[in-house]
Design an enzyme around this catalytic site. Sequence first.
Site, PDB file in Angstrom:
ATOM      1  N   SER A 199       0.862  -1.184   0.000  1.00  0.00           N
ATOM      2  CA  SER A 199       0.000   0.000   0.000  1.00  0.00           C
ATOM      3  C   SER A 199       0.897   1.232   0.000  1.00  0.00           C
ATOM      4  CB  SER A 199      -0.955  -0.030   1.188  1.00  0.00           C
ATOM      5  OG  SER A 199      -1.896   1.032   1.112  1.00  0.00           O
ATOM      6  N   HIS A 213      -2.734  -1.002  -3.269  1.00  0.00           N
ATOM      7  CA  HIS A 213      -3.902  -0.154  -3.039  1.00  0.00           C
ATOM      8  C   HIS A 213      -3.810   1.095  -3.911  1.00  0.00           C
ATOM      9  CE1 HIS A 213      -4.522  -1.952   1.250  1.00  0.00           C
ATOM     10  NE2 HIS A 213      -4.978  -2.739   0.302  1.00  0.00           N
ATOM     11  N   ASP A 238      -4.757  -4.532   6.074  1.00  0.00           N
ATOM     12  CA  ASP A 238      -5.017  -5.433   4.954  1.00  0.00           C
ATOM     13  C   ASP A 238      -3.758  -6.256   4.679  1.00  0.00           C
ATOM     14  OD1 ASP A 238      -6.423  -6.606   2.876  1.00  0.00           O
ATOM     15  OD2 ASP A 238      -5.956  -5.017   1.437  1.00  0.00           O
TER      16      ASP A 238
END
Length: 198
Positions: free
Chosen positions: A22, A49, A142
């Site tokens: 991310s 992401h 995540d």
Amino acid sequence: MSAPMERALGERRTHALVIGASAGGIAALRTILPALGARPPFPVVVVVHMPEDRASRLPEVFRQHLAIPVQHAEDKAMLEAGVLYFAPPGYHLSIEREGCFSLSGEDPVHFSRPSIDILMESAADAYGAALAGVLLTGASADGAAGMAAIGAAGGLTAVQDPGEAEMATMPAAAIALRAPDLVLPLQELHALLHMLDK
């Protein structure tokens, strides 16, 4: 190769590699992905992401830096060894047991779609102990459950050292949920990917 890496790799055969990242992930990926060479003997699937309302240029960006073919994953397409796939924005990406991709539009997980957890959990189900998973820098949790699923299935799990990560939240969450096989700085993750390619 370090002793911990040698122990973790053992006699493993890797049939697929999944990577999650991310915030700060593009720079981290640029450091480790060149280790793969031109044709690794397994597919590589990456979730980064990205904003859903913006077209992803990740394949175009990484083609300039890598020898491996790079493309977006497509719904129902079969995974091919020696190809690097990025998850397209706005969809969750899963791997079916038959070895094909599935894109879906379910609700975001940890505010993200695609979700690293969904990719990794489905890949663990499809590949079991023949899967390797790498989790890099990021600002959410995540990927923690996904890495735990890979570990529970007997797969290899490697997490970026949170002390080095641009955003430590993601790797730290994975380490807290289930101890990975390896916690490594980027240069050693580069070496790990090089060894997986052998």
